[in-house]
Design an enzyme around this catalytic site. Structure first.
Site, PDB file in Angstrom:
ATOM      1  N   LYS A   1      21.738  41.556  89.660  1.00  9.67           N
ATOM      2  CA  LYS A   1      22.951  40.802  89.792  1.00  9.67           C
ATOM      3  C   LYS A   1      23.625  40.392  88.522  1.00  9.67           C
ATOM      4  O   LYS A   1      24.911  40.717  88.458  1.00  9.67           O
ATOM      5  CB  LYS A   1      22.984  40.028  90.793  1.00  9.67           C
ATOM      6  CG  LYS A   1      24.528  39.625  91.340  1.00  9.67           C
ATOM      7  CD  LYS A   1      24.810  39.227  92.957  1.00  9.67           C
ATOM      8  CE  LYS A   1      26.023  38.920  93.248  1.00  9.67           C
ATOM      9  NZ  LYS A   1      26.284  38.470  94.542  1.00  9.67           N
TER      10      LYS A   1
ATOM     11  N   GLU B   1      34.921  42.001  89.583  1.00  8.81           N
ATOM     12  CA  GLU B   1      35.010  43.217  90.489  1.00  8.81           C
ATOM     13  C   GLU B   1      36.223  44.367  90.092  1.00  8.81           C
ATOM     14  O   GLU B   1      36.839  44.498  91.271  1.00  8.81           O
ATOM     15  CB  GLU B   1      34.862  42.871  92.050  1.00  8.81           C
ATOM     16  CG  GLU B   1      34.380  43.976  92.821  1.00  8.81           C
ATOM     17  CD  GLU B   1      34.001  43.518  94.326  1.00  8.81           C
ATOM     18  OE1 GLU B   1      33.464  42.451  94.327  1.00  8.81           O
ATOM     19  OE2 GLU B   1      34.283  44.518  95.135  1.00  8.81           O
TER      20      GLU B   1
ATOM     21  N   ARG C   1      31.037  46.202  89.387  1.00  7.80           N
ATOM     22  CA  ARG C   1      30.599  45.105  90.581  1.00  7.80           C
ATOM     23  C   ARG C   1      30.872  45.829  91.956  1.00  7.80           C
ATOM     24  O   ARG C   1      30.226  45.366  92.707  1.00  7.80           O
ATOM     25  CB  ARG C   1      31.360  43.718  90.444  1.00  7.80           C
ATOM     26  CG  ARG C   1      30.642  42.765  91.095  1.00  7.80           C
ATOM     27  CD  ARG C   1      31.146  41.335  90.748  1.00  7.80           C
ATOM     28  NE  ARG C   1      30.573  40.459  91.585  1.00  7.80           N
ATOM     29  CZ  ARG C   1      30.575  39.308  91.603  1.00  7.80           C
ATOM     30  NH1 ARG C   1      31.279  38.504  90.447  1.00  7.80           N
ATOM     31  NH2 ARG C   1      29.953  38.406  92.613  1.00  7.80           N
TER      32      ARG C   1
ATOM     33  N   ASN D   1      28.506  46.721  96.744  1.00  5.43           N
ATOM     34  CA  ASN D   1      29.227  46.668  98.095  1.00  5.43           C
ATOM     35  C   ASN D   1      28.305  48.017  98.796  1.00  5.43           C
ATOM     36  O   ASN D   1      29.137  48.335  99.808  1.00  5.43           O
ATOM     37  CB  ASN D   1      30.828  47.009  97.993  1.00  5.43           C
ATOM     38  CG  ASN D   1      31.240  45.589  97.670  1.00  5.43           C
ATOM     39  OD1 ASN D   1      30.924  44.429  97.800  1.00  5.43           O
ATOM     40  ND2 ASN D   1      32.485  45.538  96.603  1.00  5.43           N
TER      41      ASN D   1
HETATM   42  N1  LIG Z   1      29.581  35.379  97.965  1.00  4.07           N
HETATM   43  C1  LIG Z   1      28.600  36.462  97.965  1.00  4.07           C
HETATM   44  O1  LIG Z   1      28.605  37.188  96.739  1.00  4.07           O
HETATM   45  C2  LIG Z   1      28.054  36.833  98.991  1.00  4.07           C
HETATM   46  C3  LIG Z   1      27.200  38.122  99.040  1.00  4.07           C
HETATM   47  C4  LIG Z   1      26.366  38.360 100.351  1.00  4.07           C
HETATM   48  C5  LIG Z   1      26.728  37.561 101.378  1.00  4.07           C
HETATM   49  N2  LIG Z   1      27.702  36.635 101.359  1.00  4.07           N
HETATM   50  C6  LIG Z   1      28.014  35.936 102.695  1.00  4.07           C
HETATM   51  O2  LIG Z   1      26.799  35.154 103.046  1.00  4.07           O
HETATM   52  C7  LIG Z   1      26.776  35.157 104.328  1.00  4.07           C
HETATM   53  C8  LIG Z   1      25.482  35.479 104.992  1.00  4.07           C
HETATM   54  O3  LIG Z   1      24.426  34.510 104.370  1.00  4.07           O
HETATM   55  P1  LIG Z   1      22.993  34.088 105.220  1.00  4.07           P
HETATM   56  O4  LIG Z   1      22.524  35.210 105.537  1.00  4.07           O
HETATM   57  O5  LIG Z   1      22.613  33.178 104.000  1.00  4.07           O
HETATM   58  O6  LIG Z   1      23.492  33.287 106.338  1.00  4.07           O
HETATM   59  P2  LIG Z   1      23.545  31.801 106.805  1.00  4.07           P
HETATM   60  O7  LIG Z   1      24.206  30.904 105.832  1.00  4.07           O
HETATM   61  O8  LIG Z   1      24.614  31.825 108.153  1.00  4.07           O
HETATM   62  O9  LIG Z   1      22.129  31.755 107.432  1.00  4.07           O
HETATM   63  C9  LIG Z   1      21.371  32.319 108.198  1.00  4.07           C
HETATM   64  C10 LIG Z   1      20.807  31.302 109.270  1.00  4.07           C
HETATM   65  O10 LIG Z   1      19.748  30.801 108.746  1.00  4.07           O
HETATM   66  C11 LIG Z   1      19.703  29.263 108.870  1.00  4.07           C
HETATM   67  N3  LIG Z   1      19.059  28.623 107.534  1.00  4.07           N
HETATM   68  C12 LIG Z   1      19.400  28.829 106.355  1.00  4.07           C
HETATM   69  N4  LIG Z   1      18.546  28.406 105.435  1.00  4.07           N
HETATM   70  C13 LIG Z   1      17.409  28.181 106.276  1.00  4.07           C
HETATM   71  C14 LIG Z   1      16.119  27.773 106.148  1.00  4.07           C
HETATM   72  N5  LIG Z   1      15.531  27.772 104.898  1.00  4.07           N
HETATM   73  N6  LIG Z   1      15.314  27.310 107.192  1.00  4.07           N
HETATM   74  C15 LIG Z   1      15.751  27.637 108.432  1.00  4.07           C
HETATM   75  N7  LIG Z   1      16.972  28.034 108.750  1.00  4.07           N
HETATM   76  C16 LIG Z   1      17.653  28.255 107.731  1.00  4.07           C
HETATM   77  C17 LIG Z   1      21.212  28.869 108.842  1.00  4.07           C
HETATM   78  O11 LIG Z   1      21.530  27.883 109.462  1.00  4.07           O
HETATM   79  C18 LIG Z   1      21.727  29.824 109.675  1.00  4.07           C
HETATM   80  O12 LIG Z   1      21.624  29.885 110.956  1.00  4.07           O
HETATM   81  C19 LIG Z   1      27.877  35.799 105.083  1.00  4.07           C
HETATM   82  O13 LIG Z   1      28.888  35.006 105.379  1.00  4.07           O
HETATM   83  C20 LIG Z   1      28.394  36.710 103.809  1.00  4.07           C
HETATM   84  O14 LIG Z   1      29.641  37.190 103.921  1.00  4.07           O
HETATM   85  C21 LIG Z   1      28.416  36.270 100.245  1.00  4.07           C
END
Ligand SMILES: NC(=O)c1ccc[n+]([C@@H]2O[C@H](COP(=O)([O-])OP(=O)(O)OC[C@H]3O[C@@H](n4cnc5c(N)ncnc54)[C@H](O)[C@@H]3O)[C@@H](O)[C@H]2O)c1
Length: 384
Positions: free
Chosen positions: A241, A251, A255, A259
């Site tokens: 990345k 992007e 970049r 996606n």
């Molecule tokens: N900014 C970027 O470049 C980028 C890239 C990819 C995804 N995203 C975004 O990221 C989000 C998805 O991220 P995610 O999958 O981390 O979701 P999230 O932040 O909702 O975490 C997933 C779940 O795991 C729980 N959780 C987190 N860490 C934990 C831990 N260590 N122990 C127990 N529970 C834990 C959270 O409370 C949640 O219920 C989406 O909104 C997506 O759009 C952003």
């Protein structure tokens, strides 16, 4: 290990992956048990500053609390913690307002530091709040999901969702440091680990066939959180990345390859209404398989390439077809197509697709007909 260097934290050996973006450069620290001395991984003296820990209710205990305690040892009087409800719905204007009010009510200043401790939701929301409050304060990403460690915490994309779509309001805003403590993954539900794994696979599919081969061999160990393979997967993903973000921070070119599978994936997430039946990474897994099927239909890629990707994701336990989503989506191919047309990847009215010539050879393509896309969506809905 070319761009990575080894560093010694007080308790464990840490790998450092530099993100080279001129004056916005920062390091990603990858290791174990880093949170209890997080101040060592921040590139500024924290004394005299007001510090904020934003987390969610699932992460607050123990990880958010650990960061809070570590910071208290440096600034006993000036550390605040806010734990928001967990879940995608938290990435909203209402919660942005709540975070901004919390920062202002507790005396945020230009030199304050915000620590976003959680998954992509807290990272994206916290990053956007940090970007806008006082026209920008320093923030530290402390990703606690595999997805956030391999993807969302790196590269400076911050955003919230609005009723019109996901991530439509946000900013490019780089953190001052990323602290990936792989021990935090131990409390993560397995389904979330697998969802994050999908984003790891993405890097192999974009431009690193060797990494995909390694994942075919070691992927199960990564998902079982065997420390060595997890560290390696996080490190390689962050390095991949970093290379891409260095070349194209905002992007406008390469970049976009990150996606891969996401335009399809976002449409599926909208159709599922973010109700928990489909995680972001699961949507990306189905989306990546759709991208291979589309590429095959367009005559760009052999059918076997898609089959190989699909069997690896299946072996790991990820969904690969739309008919595997449960409860089933109440949608059809045409409706999914219309959601795709609202995606951010539409520019000057043209929807771009990330397609592949083979595993590890992805590129951007425009001018794909809606009929071709609808056809492959229909096959995925039918499970054929
Ligand atoms: N900014 C970027 O470049 C980028 C890239 C990819 C995804 N995203 C975004 O990221 C989000 C998805 O991220 P995610 O999958 O981390 O979701 P999230 O932040 O909702 O975490 C997933 C779940 O795991 C729980 N959780 C987190 N860490 C934990 C831990 N260590 N122990 C127990 N529970 C834990 C959270 O409370 C949640 O219920 C989406 O909104 C997506 O759009 C952003």
């Amino acid at each position: 290990m070319d761009s990575a260097k080894q560093a010694k934290g007080p308790q464990s050996e840490t790998v450092v992956v530099p993100i080279d973006l001129g004056e916005r450069s920062y390091d990603i620290h990858i290791g174990r048990n880093l949170l209890s001395h997080i101040q060592d991984y921040v590139p500024m003296d924290l004394k005299g500053r007001t510090l904020f820990v934003l987390t969610d209710e699932n992460v607050s205990n123990p990880h958010g609390g650990q960061v809070y305690e570590a910071l208290k040892s440096v600034r006993p009087e000036s550390v605040q913690l806010l734990a928001l409800p967990a879940g995608e719905q938290t990435k909203s204007f209402a919660n942005l307002e709540r975070v901004v009010a919390w920062l202002l009510d507790h005396g945020v200043e230009r030199d304050s530091v915000l620590f976003a401790v959680g998954g992509g939701v807290i990272g994206d929301l916290g990053g956007f709040a940090a970007a806008t409050i006082m026209r920008g304060i320093a923030f530290v990403q402390v990703p606690t999901t595999l997805l956030a460690q391999v993807d969302s915490s790196v590269g400076g994309k911050t955003a919230i969702n609005v009723p019109q779509g996901k991530n439509l309001v946000g900013a490019f805003y780089q953190p001052v440091s990323v602290v990936c403590d792989i021990e935090t993954l131990k409390t993560l539900p397995r389904r979330e680990v697998l969802a994050g794994y999908a984003e790891t696979v993405k890097y192999g599919l974009i431009n690193d066939p060797e990494f995909f081969i390694w994942l075919e061999k070691e992927g199960q160990k990564v998902c079982d959180l065997d420390p060595e393979p997890v560290s390696k997967a996080v490190e390689i993903s962050c390095r991949k990345k970093a290379e891409i973000v260095k070349e194209d921070e905002k992007e406008s070119g390469v970049r976009a390859l990150l996606n891969l599978g996401h335009t399809f994936g976002h449409a599926l997430e909208i159709a599922a209404g973010y109700d928990g039946r489909l995680l972001h990474g699961e949507a990306v897994a189905i989306g990546m398989v759709l991208a291979f099927h589309l590429s095959h239909r367009l005559g760009l890629c052999a059918e076997e390439e898609g089959s190989r990707v699909e069997s690896h994701l299946t072996e790991i336990g990820l969904p690969t077809r739309i008919n595997m989503i449960f409860p089933p989506l109440e949608t059809d191919a045409k409706e999914l197509m219309s959601y795709m047309k609202h995606d951010k990847k539409v520019s000057l009215g043209v929807l771009s697709y990330i397609v592949v010539n083979s595993i590890g050879k992805a590129h951007v393509m425009q001018g794909v007909s809606d009929e071709d896309v609808i056809e492959i969506l229909q096959h995925s809905i039918d499970g054929t």
